[in-house]
Motif scaffolding. Sequence first.
Motif, PDB file in Angstrom:
ATOM      1  N   VAL A   1      44.100  48.780  30.079  1.00  0.00           N
ATOM      2  CA  VAL A   1      44.205  49.231  31.477  1.00  0.00           C
ATOM      3  C   VAL A   1      43.081  50.222  31.799  1.00  0.00           C
ATOM      4  O   VAL A   1      42.828  51.154  31.035  1.00  0.00           O
TER       5      VAL A   1
ATOM      6  N   LEU B   1      52.518  52.859  31.214  1.00  0.00           N
ATOM      7  CA  LEU B   1      52.479  51.774  32.202  1.00  0.00           C
ATOM      8  C   LEU B   1      53.715  51.878  33.096  1.00  0.00           C
ATOM      9  O   LEU B   1      54.801  52.191  32.604  1.00  0.00           O
ATOM     10  N   PRO B   2      53.593  51.581  34.406  1.00  0.00           N
ATOM     11  CA  PRO B   2      54.786  51.598  35.262  1.00  0.00           C
ATOM     12  C   PRO B   2      55.812  50.566  34.779  1.00  0.00           C
ATOM     13  O   PRO B   2      55.447  49.509  34.254  1.00  0.00           O
TER      14      PRO B   2
ATOM     15  N   VAL C   1      55.683  46.514  35.343  1.00  0.00           N
ATOM     16  CA  VAL C   1      54.534  45.672  34.970  1.00  0.00           C
ATOM     17  C   VAL C   1      54.887  44.693  33.847  1.00  0.00           C
ATOM     18  O   VAL C   1      54.251  43.656  33.674  1.00  0.00           O
TER      19      VAL C   1
ATOM     20  N   TRP D   1      45.937  46.384  47.459  1.00  0.00           N
ATOM     21  CA  TRP D   1      46.810  47.244  48.290  1.00  0.00           C
ATOM     22  C   TRP D   1      46.722  48.702  47.865  1.00  0.00           C
ATOM     23  O   TRP D   1      47.116  49.591  48.609  1.00  0.00           O
ATOM     24  N   LYS D   2      46.199  48.977  46.647  1.00  0.00           N
ATOM     25  CA  LYS D   2      46.050  50.374  46.237  1.00  0.00           C
ATOM     26  C   LYS D   2      44.783  50.996  46.838  1.00  0.00           C
ATOM     27  O   LYS D   2      44.551  52.188  46.709  1.00  0.00           O
TER      28      LYS D   2
ATOM     29  N   SER E   1      50.470  40.384  44.730  1.00  0.00           N
ATOM     30  CA  SER E   1      50.520  41.524  43.807  1.00  0.00           C
ATOM     31  C   SER E   1      49.844  41.155  42.488  1.00  0.00           C
ATOM     32  O   SER E   1      49.738  39.969  42.140  1.00  0.00           O
ATOM     33  N   SER E   2      49.418  42.191  41.768  1.00  0.00           N
ATOM     34  CA  SER E   2      48.799  41.950  40.455  1.00  0.00           C
ATOM     35  C   SER E   2      49.808  41.333  39.494  1.00  0.00           C
ATOM     36  O   SER E   2      49.450  40.529  38.638  1.00  0.00           O
ATOM     37  N   LYS E   3      51.074  41.740  39.623  1.00  0.00           N
ATOM     38  CA  LYS E   3      52.081  41.213  38.694  1.00  0.00           C
ATOM     39  C   LYS E   3      52.215  39.690  38.870  1.00  0.00           C
ATOM     40  O   LYS E   3      52.302  38.963  37.891  1.00  0.00           O
TER      41      LYS E   3
ATOM     42  N   TRP F   1      52.663  60.505  37.296  1.00  0.00           N
ATOM     43  CA  TRP F   1      52.496  59.048  37.173  1.00  0.00           C
ATOM     44  C   TRP F   1      52.528  58.680  35.719  1.00  0.00           C
ATOM     45  O   TRP F   1      51.938  59.375  34.905  1.00  0.00           O
TER      46      TRP F   1
ATOM     47  N   ALA G   1      44.340  47.086  37.955  1.00  0.00           N
ATOM     48  CA  ALA G   1      45.121  47.254  39.189  1.00  0.00           C
ATOM     49  C   ALA G   1      44.596  48.434  40.013  1.00  0.00           C
ATOM     50  O   ALA G   1      44.607  48.391  41.241  1.00  0.00           O
ATOM     51  N   HIS G   2      44.103  49.476  39.347  1.00  0.00           N
ATOM     52  CA  HIS G   2      43.796  50.723  40.061  1.00  0.00           C
ATOM     53  C   HIS G   2      42.472  50.738  40.818  1.00  0.00           C
ATOM     54  O   HIS G   2      42.284  51.622  41.651  1.00  0.00           O
TER      55      HIS G   2
ATOM     56  N   SER H   1      44.513  45.325  42.196  1.00  0.00           N
ATOM     57  CA  SER H   1      45.448  45.452  43.334  1.00  0.00           C
ATOM     58  C   SER H   1      44.719  45.995  44.566  1.00  0.00           C
ATOM     59  O   SER H   1      44.407  47.187  44.626  1.00  0.00           O
TER      60      SER H   1
HETATM   61  C1  LIG Z   1      48.333  49.816  35.603  1.00  0.00           C
HETATM   62  C2  LIG Z   1      49.045  48.901  36.558  1.00  0.00           C
HETATM   63  N1  LIG Z   1      49.029  47.581  36.314  1.00  0.00           N
HETATM   64  C3  LIG Z   1      49.626  46.709  37.142  1.00  0.00           C
HETATM   65  C4  LIG Z   1      50.294  47.133  38.267  1.00  0.00           C
HETATM   66  C5  LIG Z   1      50.960  46.140  39.151  1.00  0.00           C
HETATM   67  O1  LIG Z   1      50.295  46.051  40.379  1.00  0.00           O
HETATM   68  P1  LIG Z   1      50.993  45.323  41.619  1.00  0.00           P
HETATM   69  O2  LIG Z   1      51.913  46.323  42.227  1.00  0.00           O
HETATM   70  O3  LIG Z   1      49.859  44.897  42.504  1.00  0.00           O
HETATM   71  O4  LIG Z   1      51.739  44.163  41.049  1.00  0.00           O
HETATM   72  C6  LIG Z   1      50.344  48.504  38.557  1.00  0.00           C
HETATM   73  C7  LIG Z   1      51.081  48.970  39.737  1.00  0.00           C
HETATM   74  O5  LIG Z   1      51.261  50.113  40.001  1.00  0.00           O
HETATM   75  C8  LIG Z   1      49.694  49.412  37.686  1.00  0.00           C
HETATM   76  O6  LIG Z   1      49.702  50.743  37.923  1.00  0.00           O
END
Ligand SMILES: Cc1ncc(COP(=O)(O)O)c(C=O)c1O
Length: 370
Positions: free
Chosen positions: A107, A62-63, A66, A160-161, A37-39, A324, A136-137, A158
């Motif tokens: 971002v 931001l979600p 993160v 996976w997105k 994952s990006s995190k 979102w 990530a997007h 990311s």
């Molecule tokens: C802007 C942003 N940064 C980082 C992340 C984290 O990505 P990941 O789920 O791969 O850790 C997300 C996940 O939705 C995101 O929208």
Amino acid sequence: MISKSPSLFAWSLSEPRPAGIESFLERYTASVTFYGSSKTALRDGLAGLVDPGENVLLPAYLPDAVVEPFHDLGLEARYYRLEETLAPDLVDVERRLDDETAAVMSVNYFGFPQPSLREFSALADEFDCYHIDDNAHAPLSVDNGTLLGTRGDIGVTSLWKLLPIPNGAILYCNDDAVAESFEPSSLAGIHDQFRLDDYRFICKSLVADLLDRNATIRRSVDDFVAGQSAGGSDPRARYESGKRPMSKLSAYVVDDADPRSIRVARRTNYRAWQRIFETRSGVDVLYESLPEGICPQVFPVRTPTPQPLLAALEDCGVGGAHTWPRLPSTVRENSTYDVTTRLAREIVVLPVHQHIEPSSIDAVGERLEW
Ligand SMILES: Cc1ncc(COP(=O)(O)O)c(C=O)c1O
């Protein structure tokens, strides 16, 4: 029915099998490290650069999860305000920067380059802190010859997105000094064997494909699942559960995906939605222009009445449209972030992934009661 995400089975049937994503990325950057994952990538990328007690500036839009890798490293997270255009409020950024600021993060929302990036980057230089380019997007977006995610000192994206995979992300170390101080943990890289999660993902994908063929059953199952997971896992738990290397199944799909055709398909679908919404009132298209090289993650629109729009889309068989993001509670509950809270309430994202036929979007346009 228009599905929310690309399908593992549509991918497995697609021909031809081209060069893969890694070789596409390596045309733009020398430093690609895979993660789940990006995190997790953010955590590892920053670990050698920061000290506990320092602070980091993150955009408020931001979600909620993160922030977790920064907390994991003992950093204080400070959210900065955004403009209506999703540009950073530079006055607010400067106000929050101090001698203890280790890093600032921008971002590239929805696959488009962050507005005012040059000025933002200049502030990072002035305060001598690291710039994180959160991409990530949009793993495949290229802006004027530069791969998004490679503009800061470190970047993440990311996978996976973009692809039908159980997990997958990349850390970019864009600066020589950063690359030298980077020490990958046991969470970096790719699992060397197929694991239970891979098989579980295959089963889930199969079921999702079957459900996408029947909207009524899909709705019942979605309702059931929503009921089961009400109150679900907290951001910290979600972060912890994603702490793992990239799966072998993901690596296999990444290796076999065609970046060029994915980008073409997503752009075509983006334009199909744009044709529908540019003539309707009460909904604004967030990005009117789709510059060359951009690979959109979704088609974002803004409306003061998101619920009726979501209901109208669902009636037309559009799966996975939603507002979102789910904001952190510290942002939601603080009136300083009123612009961000409004953005999160009003921005609705629609799927544009590579396994949607543009004609099915055109068909939604004919039926959509809006
Ligand atoms: C802007 C942003 N940064 C980082 C992340 C984290 O990505 P990941 O789920 O791969 O850790 C997300 C996940 O939705 C995101 O929208």
